[in-house]
Design an enzyme around this catalytic site. Structure first.
Site, PDB file in Angstrom:
ATOM      1  N   TYR A 144     -13.132   9.379  -6.186  1.00  0.00           N
ATOM      2  CA  TYR A 144     -12.211   8.368  -5.674  1.00  0.00           C
ATOM      3  C   TYR A 144     -10.990   9.093  -5.144  1.00  0.00           C
ATOM      4  O   TYR A 144     -10.411   9.933  -5.836  1.00  0.00           O
ATOM      5  CB  TYR A 144     -11.818   7.412  -6.813  1.00  0.00           C
ATOM      6  CG  TYR A 144     -10.838   6.336  -6.425  1.00  0.00           C
ATOM      7  CD1 TYR A 144     -11.247   5.220  -5.698  1.00  0.00           C
ATOM      8  CD2 TYR A 144      -9.494   6.424  -6.793  1.00  0.00           C
ATOM      9  CE1 TYR A 144     -10.338   4.224  -5.357  1.00  0.00           C
ATOM     10  CE2 TYR A 144      -8.589   5.433  -6.453  1.00  0.00           C
ATOM     11  CZ  TYR A 144      -9.017   4.333  -5.730  1.00  0.00           C
ATOM     12  OH  TYR A 144      -8.128   3.347  -5.391  1.00  0.00           O
ATOM     13  N   ASP A 239      -8.654  17.257  -3.843  1.00  0.00           N
ATOM     14  CA  ASP A 239      -7.829  16.132  -4.271  1.00  0.00           C
ATOM     15  C   ASP A 239      -7.346  16.465  -5.686  1.00  0.00           C
ATOM     16  O   ASP A 239      -8.093  16.314  -6.663  1.00  0.00           O
ATOM     17  CB  ASP A 239      -8.670  14.853  -4.244  1.00  0.00           C
ATOM     18  CG  ASP A 239      -7.922  13.643  -4.783  1.00  0.00           C
ATOM     19  OD1 ASP A 239      -6.876  13.830  -5.435  1.00  0.00           O
ATOM     20  OD2 ASP A 239      -8.396  12.518  -4.570  1.00  0.00           O
ATOM     21  N   LYS A 267       1.118  11.173  -8.292  1.00  0.00           N
ATOM     22  CA  LYS A 267       2.218  10.712  -9.145  1.00  0.00           C
ATOM     23  C   LYS A 267       2.881  11.771 -10.027  1.00  0.00           C
ATOM     24  O   LYS A 267       4.047  11.615 -10.395  1.00  0.00           O
ATOM     25  CB  LYS A 267       1.707   9.553  -9.993  1.00  0.00           C
ATOM     26  CG  LYS A 267       0.277   9.777 -10.512  1.00  0.00           C
ATOM     27  CD  LYS A 267      -0.582   8.517 -10.383  1.00  0.00           C
ATOM     28  CE  LYS A 267      -2.065   8.855 -10.465  1.00  0.00           C
ATOM     29  NZ  LYS A 267      -2.948   7.822  -9.976  1.00  0.00           N
TER      30      LYS A 267
END
Ligand code: HOZ
Length: 428
Positions: A144, A239, A267
């Site tokens: 994802y 990622d 984040k």
């Protein structure tokens, strides 16, 4: 435990927010029951609206590496807020955070701040396409990379829970440029390159997958991706939204010793405030506007509050590398404790772990890709999730997510968690 206030808040939320949540995994659809509404968090604990204290194993899906409301981060945000919250103009703080991040990350010369991991991955792919002049992208089933169209093809995380790993709304035109491969299966990637030798701009991969549970790359898998990219002139995008600044100072690139061409972050870089970033060597980054033609922009990019929080966080991680060792050790204790109890009980299971990422799957088979992750017994997972919640431990509310441990967890919290686990096992 009673969740009257969370239930009431959820009912109110559902009237004005689709499904009552602003991000689907929070709705508890994979495990059933009422989402827990959080009142506050400090250190290793969440405090919910019904007055329970929960030991937190998701750490806001990663960024709370140092625990919630970590004092230097909070102080930095408070001090900065007095100076204004957004300007849409450059600040010195952006350069300071960029310098610090670049100094910590291997194979990186420059970094561009954005506002989320989704934005970072979406922009990284655009940059890879602009750099190579090619259109196709390889991604892995169950990985994802945020909710941008090109990634919602056999996506992991909430996309699996909601039965839409390939979401309606993604056009066929977009879907045809995303080529799907199997995690840990280098042959499935090689086949795409053989079929489209001059058309593949990039491979995007979670170097340690965290959106189908935690899945480790098999030996040689990432090396194989690197070699294929080199052979066919494509870029390798890591990622690192989950692994960045968590598996090591320099993320998965450092920990696993593999060079990516572009790395994306999320984040963590904002100390829990909305930040993402993508980073690469000069020769790639200079294709980005305003230097080059690949366009990417944002008023809130480099937001001063987020930069202040991110700087405080990274500064601490950079000057306290022992945090990473401690986190590994805490996660190992949890792993070994759970493993021992599960073995005693004779319940089929797999625990995958690297650094401070971990997941438990109720299946006898090794979990190495999306297919094997999907074989896990979800009924067991639901009982487990709620059993632990009832005993004061908050776990990811889906088997298709990873645990993220934080450094505020003490030995007493780990003991408490293992006792709760033993108690739950005794109850089934
Ligand atoms: N997609 C995130 C987990 N992989 C969850 C985001 C959220 O609900 O906050």
């Amino acid at each position: 435990m009673l969740y009257q206030r969370s239930s009431a808040l959820f009912r109110a939320a559902q009237k004005v927010i689709p499904g009552g949540v602003n991000s689907p995994v929070r709705a508890f659809k994979a495990v059933g029951g009422t989402p827990i509404f959080v009142k506050k968090a400090k250190g290793a604990y969440l405090y919910d609206e019904d007055g329970h204290r929960l030991i937190d194993y998701i750490s806001s899906w990663g960024p709370m590496i140092l625990g919630h409301a970590f004092a230097p981060v909070i102080d930095a945000v408070k001090a900065r807020a007095d100076l204004g919250t957004s300007y849409g103009m450059p600040t010195e703080l952006e350069t300071q955070l960029a310098e610090l991040a670049v100094s910590m990350l291997p194979n990186i010369d420059q970094i561009r701040m954005v506002n989320s991991g989704t934005e970072a991955c979406m922009s990284a792919v655009r940059l890879a396409r602009g750099f190579t002049g090619r259109e196709k992208l390889i991604k892995f089933a169950g990985c994802y990379h945020g909710h941008s169209d090109a990634f919602l093809i056999q996506a992991g995380s909430g996309a699996v829970t909601f039965g839409a790993p390939s979401s309606p709304g993604v056009t066929q035109g977009t879907a045809k440029d995303t080529l799907l491969a199997t995690y840990n299966d280098i042959e499935s990637v090689a086949q795409h390159f053989e079929q489209h030798p001059d058309q593949i701009a990039a491979i995007i991969v979670e170097p340690v997958a965290g959106n189908m549970g935690c899945i480790l790359p098999k030996e040689g898998f990432l090396e194989g991706l690197r070699a294929l990219c080199d052979q066919y002139g494509a870029l390798l995008i890591f990622d690192e939204v989950m692994t960045g600044f968590r598996l090591a100072k320099g993320g998965a690139q450092e920990r696993l010793g593999i060079r990516a061409d572009i790395a994306t972050f999320g984040k963590v870089l904002g100390g829990g405030l909305p930040v993402g970033a993508f980073a690469a060597r000069h020769e790639i980054m200079e294709h980005l506007a305003p230097l080059g033609p690949v366009y990417q922009a944002g008023t809130l990019s480099g937001n001063p509050l987020a930069m202040a929080a991110g700087y405080a966080m990274l500064e601490h991680l950079n000057s306290h590398p022992e945090v990473f060792e401690r986190l590994d050790h805490k996660t190992l204790i949890l792993h070994q404790g759970m493993q021992g109890l599960l073995d005693q009980k004779g319940l089929p299971h797999q625990i995958n772990r690297l650094g401070s990422m971990l997941s438990l799957h109720f299946t006898a088979q090794p979990v190495v890709d999306f297919e094997s992750a999907a074989l896990g017994n979800n009924e067991h997972f639901k009982t487990y999730f709620h059993g632990m919640l009832d005993r004061g431990v908050y776990l990811p509310p889906s088997a298709f997510e990873s645990y993220f441990l934080n450094d505020a967890l003490g030995q007493d919290d780990l003991d408490f968690t293992l006792n709760a686990f033993e108690d739950w096992l005794a109850s089934i």
